[in-house]
Design a protein around this motif. Sequence first.
Motif, PDB file in Angstrom:
ATOM      1  N   GLN A 120       0.727  -1.173  -0.189  1.00  0.00           N
ATOM      2  CA  GLN A 120      -0.144  -0.138  -0.045  1.00  0.00           C
ATOM      3  C   GLN A 120       0.949   1.237  -0.118  1.00  0.00           C
ATOM      4  O   GLN A 120       0.362   2.364  -0.788  1.00  0.00           O
ATOM      5  CB  GLN A 120      -0.895  -0.177   1.351  1.00  0.00           C
ATOM      6  CG  GLN A 120      -1.846   1.230   1.194  1.00  0.00           C
ATOM      7  CD  GLN A 120      -2.628   1.294   2.453  1.00  0.00           C
ATOM      8  OE1 GLN A 120      -2.106   1.316   3.436  1.00  0.00           O
ATOM      9  NE2 GLN A 120      -3.879   1.927   2.218  1.00  0.00           N
ATOM     10  N   LEU A 123       2.408   1.656  -3.503  1.00  0.00           N
ATOM     11  CA  LEU A 123       1.019   2.023  -4.343  1.00  0.00           C
ATOM     12  C   LEU A 123       1.053   3.705  -4.163  1.00  0.00           C
ATOM     13  O   LEU A 123       1.162   4.482  -5.096  1.00  0.00           O
ATOM     14  CB  LEU A 123       0.226   1.351  -4.151  1.00  0.00           C
ATOM     15  CG  LEU A 123      -1.346   1.736  -4.983  1.00  0.00           C
ATOM     16  CD1 LEU A 123      -1.100   1.426  -6.399  1.00  0.00           C
ATOM     17  CD2 LEU A 123      -2.428   1.028  -4.265  1.00  0.00           C
ATOM     18  N   CYS A 124       0.909   3.757  -2.996  1.00  0.00           N
ATOM     19  CA  CYS A 124       0.301   5.279  -2.571  1.00  0.00           C
ATOM     20  C   CYS A 124       1.456   6.271  -3.050  1.00  0.00           C
ATOM     21  O   CYS A 124       1.263   7.443  -3.660  1.00  0.00           O
ATOM     22  CB  CYS A 124      -0.114   5.522  -1.285  1.00  0.00           C
ATOM     23  SG  CYS A 124      -1.771   4.690  -0.963  1.00  0.00           S
ATOM     24  N   THR A 235      -4.786  -0.004 -12.824  1.00  0.00           N
ATOM     25  CA  THR A 235      -4.465   1.310 -12.323  1.00  0.00           C
ATOM     26  C   THR A 235      -5.418   2.525 -12.190  1.00  0.00           C
ATOM     27  O   THR A 235      -5.625   3.021 -11.284  1.00  0.00           O
ATOM     28  CB  THR A 235      -2.980   1.935 -12.920  1.00  0.00           C
ATOM     29  OG1 THR A 235      -2.278   0.869 -13.067  1.00  0.00           O
ATOM     30  CG2 THR A 235      -2.229   2.835 -11.921  1.00  0.00           C
ATOM     31  N   GLY A 240      -6.727   1.589  -3.541  1.00  0.00           N
ATOM     32  CA  GLY A 240      -5.734   1.103  -2.565  1.00  0.00           C
ATOM     33  C   GLY A 240      -5.856   1.690  -1.276  1.00  0.00           C
ATOM     34  O   GLY A 240      -4.989   1.528  -0.261  1.00  0.00           O
ATOM     35  N   ASN A 380       4.445   3.462 -13.822  1.00  0.00           N
ATOM     36  CA  ASN A 380       3.088   3.480 -13.104  1.00  0.00           C
ATOM     37  C   ASN A 380       2.414   2.050 -13.451  1.00  0.00           C
ATOM     38  O   ASN A 380       1.483   1.582 -12.713  1.00  0.00           O
ATOM     39  CB  ASN A 380       2.228   4.620 -13.531  1.00  0.00           C
ATOM     40  CG  ASN A 380       1.525   5.352 -12.509  1.00  0.00           C
ATOM     41  OD1 ASN A 380       1.775   4.953 -11.290  1.00  0.00           O
ATOM     42  ND2 ASN A 380       0.739   6.159 -12.899  1.00  0.00           N
ATOM     43  N   ILE A 383       3.565  -0.430 -10.928  1.00  0.00           N
ATOM     44  CA  ILE A 383       2.771  -0.001  -9.622  1.00  0.00           C
ATOM     45  C   ILE A 383       1.297  -0.679  -9.660  1.00  0.00           C
ATOM     46  O   ILE A 383       0.892  -1.450  -8.612  1.00  0.00           O
ATOM     47  CB  ILE A 383       2.744   1.331  -9.453  1.00  0.00           C
ATOM     48  CG1 ILE A 383       4.131   1.920  -9.237  1.00  0.00           C
ATOM     49  CG2 ILE A 383       1.974   1.851  -8.034  1.00  0.00           C
ATOM     50  CD1 ILE A 383       4.479   3.423  -9.028  1.00  0.00           C
ATOM     51  N   GLY A 384       0.728  -0.427 -10.918  1.00  0.00           N
ATOM     52  CA  GLY A 384      -0.772  -1.072 -10.883  1.00  0.00           C
ATOM     53  C   GLY A 384      -0.860  -2.471 -10.696  1.00  0.00           C
ATOM     54  O   GLY A 384      -1.609  -3.186 -10.128  1.00  0.00           O
ATOM     55  N   GLY A 387       0.269  -3.390  -7.031  1.00  0.00           N
ATOM     56  CA  GLY A 387      -0.125  -2.757  -5.986  1.00  0.00           C
ATOM     57  C   GLY A 387      -1.713  -2.809  -6.114  1.00  0.00           C
ATOM     58  O   GLY A 387      -2.227  -3.240  -5.390  1.00  0.00           O
ATOM     59  N   CYS A 388      -2.204  -2.195  -6.984  1.00  0.00           N
ATOM     60  CA  CYS A 388      -3.779  -2.180  -7.369  1.00  0.00           C
ATOM     61  C   CYS A 388      -4.137  -3.500  -7.479  1.00  0.00           C
ATOM     62  O   CYS A 388      -5.261  -3.816  -6.869  1.00  0.00           O
ATOM     63  CB  CYS A 388      -4.192  -1.291  -8.550  1.00  0.00           C
ATOM     64  SG  CYS A 388      -3.790   0.580  -8.586  1.00  0.00           S
TER      65      CYS A 388
END
Length: 453
Positions: A120, A123-124, A235, A240, A380, A383-384, A387-388
């Motif tokens: 998290q 991601l943030c 994403t 999140g 990004n 990250i998606g 994370g997402c």
Amino acid sequence: SMVTFKRDMEEEPNPPLKLDAGAMFVLKSRGSWLHCGYHLTTSIVAPALLSLPYALSLMGWFAGMLCLVVAALVTFYSYNLLSLVLEHHAQLGQRQLRFRDMARDILGPRWGRYFVGPIQFGLCYGAVIACILLGGQSMKFIYLLSSPEETMQLYQFVVIFGVLVLILAQIPSFHSLRHINMVSLVLALSFSACATAGSIFIGYSNDAPTKDYSINGKGQDRVFGSFLGIAIIATAYGSGIIPEIQATVAPPVKGKMFKGLCVCYAVVVATFFSAAISGYWAFGNQAKGTVLSNFIVDEKKPLVPSWLLLVTNVFTFLQVAAVTVVYLQPTNEAFEHKFSNAKVQQFSIRNIVPRLVFRSLSVVLATAIAAMFPFFGDINAVIGAFGCIPLDFVLPMVFYNVTFKPTKMSLIFWVNTLIATTFSLLGVLAAISSIRQIVLDANSYSLFANVQM
């Protein structure tokens, strides 16, 4: 008396926790369902939606539209499941205010500490860096429209935007962002309407590019491309921070999140589908990373009236500032949790100094990364995928099944298991293809590059 004692114990399995500074100062539980809708909208509807035409160009009409619809249904469903799990724990007197608290209570302490917490934060913080870069790009775009003989570099605009975020980052709590996030909702509707209008205008104009909807590349490039498209769409729909948003709602929580999600998804459907369809319709497989890049040919000649470009970029610039501040909240909350003293006033010197120092440091670091790595768009998608997809498409189903233990005969058990398994696999494939994209583009990267939109 032993029986009544036992019954009391059963009714109150977990005595309510003492609130720590992070929860008290940042996640103030005072908002209404409407405020919750504003926060949700800002966390989901961000300028990332301008890359949806590009995602469609990697997949084609049918697969692309199917993915957009499925992702909307699955995230709406999964965010509602999360909120039901949170409500259930709140009724047991154990209100969970953070994603990592949910993981700790439902799956065990190590899940919260080593899996959900780091994912998290990654991601943030990744979202914060991407937003600062996007804010800088919008400012540079506005500057180029007003004075085409450019001398300023992209990284200088990124730094200017970073300074703006540095000021906004000092806003004390998530709840105190409610008015900013209401404006952000209006801005999101505005910039997606402008992007849609621009695409339609170009699509019907004499300068319209020839429309080709065939998918670029062959064989494995197409396969990896389609998974990259999935990562981009995930994403765009990812949040999140659903538990943190629900934490801003005043008790009793029941039903408020559902109303907030309805507000949010009305905006999601209006913005995502209009921008994605019009952008892909106008530019076909020539759609670029952000659809606004398609509005200018050879970085000089705008295909739409200059005022429309200017207005769209001003809206994007303002909205992305709000999104950045929302995604700073989980790290802000962690800093307060660690360095503030809950027994002292929120605005005492003892608490203001560490807040100023750590929030400022986190923004300065994010700004430095954004200025140095202006190719963050590729990052990004990673990250998606990392994370997402786990936080928004997989864990909510797991949390629900573990908390409510539906029988193996029930439909909901199998729906949740199917969604969690499918998206776990998709997450792995999307991660591989987004990392592959970085490797392919790596030779065109340079630090502090003055890239165009």
